[in-house]
Design a protein around this motif. Structure first.
Motif, PDB file in Angstrom:
ATOM      1  N   LYS A 253       3.286  19.644   7.231  1.00 33.63           N
ATOM      2  CA  LYS A 253       3.374  20.807   7.984  1.00 33.63           C
ATOM      3  C   LYS A 253       4.767  20.713   8.581  1.00 33.63           C
ATOM      4  O   LYS A 253       4.909  19.938   9.500  1.00 33.63           O
ATOM      5  CB  LYS A 253       2.295  20.697   8.962  1.00 33.63           C
ATOM      6  N   MET A 254       5.330  21.714   8.493  1.00 31.66           N
ATOM      7  CA  MET A 254       6.918  21.831   9.166  1.00 31.66           C
ATOM      8  C   MET A 254       6.745  22.505  10.368  1.00 31.66           C
ATOM      9  O   MET A 254       6.524  23.722  10.237  1.00 31.66           O
ATOM     10  CB  MET A 254       8.052  22.237   8.242  1.00 31.66           C
ATOM     11  N   ASN A 255       6.852  22.128  11.443  1.00 32.89           N
ATOM     12  CA  ASN A 255       7.250  22.918  12.720  1.00 32.89           C
ATOM     13  C   ASN A 255       8.384  23.266  13.185  1.00 32.89           C
ATOM     14  O   ASN A 255       9.411  22.739  13.427  1.00 32.89           O
ATOM     15  CB  ASN A 255       6.678  22.051  13.944  1.00 32.89           C
ATOM     16  N   MET A 256       8.508  24.920  12.842  1.00 35.06           N
ATOM     17  CA  MET A 256       9.943  25.380  12.531  1.00 35.06           C
ATOM     18  C   MET A 256      10.240  26.580  13.878  1.00 35.06           C
ATOM     19  O   MET A 256       9.289  26.972  14.241  1.00 35.06           O
ATOM     20  CB  MET A 256      10.214  26.130  11.550  1.00 35.06           C
ATOM     21  N   SER A 261      13.867  22.307  12.569  1.00 36.07           N
ATOM     22  CA  SER A 261      12.446  22.099  12.245  1.00 36.07           C
ATOM     23  C   SER A 261      12.076  20.522  12.695  1.00 36.07           C
ATOM     24  O   SER A 261      12.747  19.672  13.105  1.00 36.07           O
ATOM     25  CB  SER A 261      11.960  22.043  10.752  1.00 36.07           C
ATOM     26  N   THR A 263       9.056  17.611  11.428  1.00 37.69           N
ATOM     27  CA  THR A 263       7.935  17.265  10.680  1.00 37.69           C
ATOM     28  C   THR A 263       7.289  15.904  10.575  1.00 37.69           C
ATOM     29  O   THR A 263       8.189  15.027  10.334  1.00 37.69           O
ATOM     30  CB  THR A 263       8.379  17.738   8.995  1.00 37.69           C
ATOM     31  N   SER A 275       8.806  10.596  11.376  1.00 34.47           N
ATOM     32  CA  SER A 275       9.093  11.987  11.328  1.00 34.47           C
ATOM     33  C   SER A 275      10.394  12.296  10.874  1.00 34.47           C
ATOM     34  O   SER A 275      11.393  11.590  10.946  1.00 34.47           O
ATOM     35  CB  SER A 275       8.761  12.720  12.782  1.00 34.47           C
ATOM     36  N   ASN A 277      13.593  15.107  11.621  1.00 30.29           N
ATOM     37  CA  ASN A 277      14.038  16.265  12.502  1.00 30.29           C
ATOM     38  C   ASN A 277      15.080  16.946  11.843  1.00 30.29           C
ATOM     39  O   ASN A 277      16.156  16.113  11.428  1.00 30.29           O
ATOM     40  CB  ASN A 277      14.298  15.616  13.786  1.00 30.29           C
TER      41      ASN A 277
END
Length: 369
Positions: A253-256, A261, A263, A275, A277
């Motif tokens: 799941k990439m938090n963009m 982002s 991840t 993670s 970054n």
């Protein structure tokens, strides 16, 4: 040295031959049920060491137990005697040789035959009563519970367990192979008249299933099991070898947002979290500090700067970072910090933190550097 391996295409045989090759032994005489039968006579004339791994454990007729586990052993030893070849002979037996069932009785008959052969010829013999052997390349839904559980769970197939509390004694294939190669070099682990693998793991069927199920779930949870536990480490490696070949990859799941982002890659119960970054050009991320949480930053692509300030000080520490010079920067507790992309391309940073993120206890306090 010429090494004869019967059962060469079986579970133990394939692993043994692969490792013999790794260690420089390339003159291997491979014999299995697909080999021209007459070659056993030629191989017994040439061999300097015999690994007798061939056997029958799932026949259509129970009479085949004795034919395969006793009869072929007799053929092998007769061929060695015919050529007056008294090289060492290792035989793969089973802990079931102590039981009164057709399989166990056939294994016991093969053992007795080998001991009599040693008395008659003076040849060195090595009898291994293996418990349940597990690891890569073992055929599932055949005669290994571990292989069946790994394969079926990995392929979303049902499993059947009558008694989850039943204890199993397991030996890992790599430990078996290490012992067999020690035997080749004359350093076998012998107790009384039998040889054995030094490391045996005792675990219940229920515990095995729980672990394998957790391995399947770990991909979705981005977790890694505790590798300091030897049986967990070995079972995890075994499980991965049964993954469907079109499912080696799995998404993260990439938090963009407009900054880039973030991840999560790996979570562990005892070694923290890793993670990835990604920061866009000119973007600054961070400006927070932690009480106990600590991090390691490694910029692997792009260029930037990491600034830190002890929260009770005005002094700002500056570290320039670049994917052209890989350096790890420790972020100690009590220092507010941020990372800024100074380059013209995205900056990629590997971030390790000593504990997995917990939204209930984030230990993260926002303060400008």
């Amino acid at each position: 040295m010429r090494i004869l391996v019967t059962g060469a295409n079986g579970f133990i045989g394939k692993n043994l031959i692969a490792e013999l090759h790794n260690r420089g032994h390339h003159d291997i005489l491979e014999f299995d049920k697909e080999t021209e039968p007459s070659l056993i006579n030629k191989y017994c004339q040439e061999a300097n060491f015999v690994y007798h791994l061939a056997g029958v454990n799932r026949p259509k007729d129970q009479a085949e137990f004795m034919e395969g586990n006793f009869g072929f052993t007799s053929t092998l030893l007769d061929a060695l005697k015919q050529h007056k070849n008294t090289c060492p002979v290792m035989i793969s037996s089973s802990i079931q040789a102590e039981l009164k069932n057709p399989y166990g009785e056939s294994k016991k008959a093969g053992e007795d035959l080998l001991f009599e052969y040693s008395k008659e010829t003076g040849a060195k013999v090595l009898v291994y009563r293996f418990p349940n052997v597990f690891g890569k390349w073992c055929q599932p839904n055949y005669n290994s519970a571990v292989a069946t559980f790994c394969y079926n769970i990995a392929h979303d197939l049902p499993i059947q367990v009558n008694d989850p509390s039943a204890l199993m004694n397991l030996v890992y294939i790599d430990d078996v192979i290490e012992e067999l190669i020690n035997a080749l070099n004359g350093n076998e682990n012998k107790v009384d008249i039998f040889c054995q693998v030094a490391t045996v793991h005792t675990i219940t069927l229920g515990e095995i299933i729980d672990l394998i199920t957790s391995f399947k779930n770990s991909r979705e949870e981005r977790s890694i099991p505790v590798m300091s536990d030897a049986i967990v480490k070995k079972l995890y490696s075994t499980y991965l070898s049964y993954l469907p070949e079109d499912q080696f990859a799995y998404p993260l799941k990439m938090n963009m947002d407009n900054r880039g982002s973030f991840t999560e890659f790996i979570r562990t119960p005892d070694r923290g979290q890793v993670s990835v970054n990604i920061s866009k050009t000119g973007i600054t991320k961070g400006n927070h500090w932690h009480h106990t949480k600590n991090e390691k930053f490694l910029v692997v692509s792009g260029t930037g700067v990491i600034r830190l300030r002890k929260i009770d000080s005005q002094e700002v520490l500056t570290y320039f970072v670049s994917g052209d010079k890989l350096e790890v920067l420790d972020i100690p507790p009590g220092y507010t910090h941020h990372i800024e992309n100074l380059g013209n391309t995205d900056m990629a940073t590997i971030m390790w933190v000593n504990e997995s993120f917990d939204a209930e206890k984030p230990d993260t306090y926002y303060v400008e550097v």
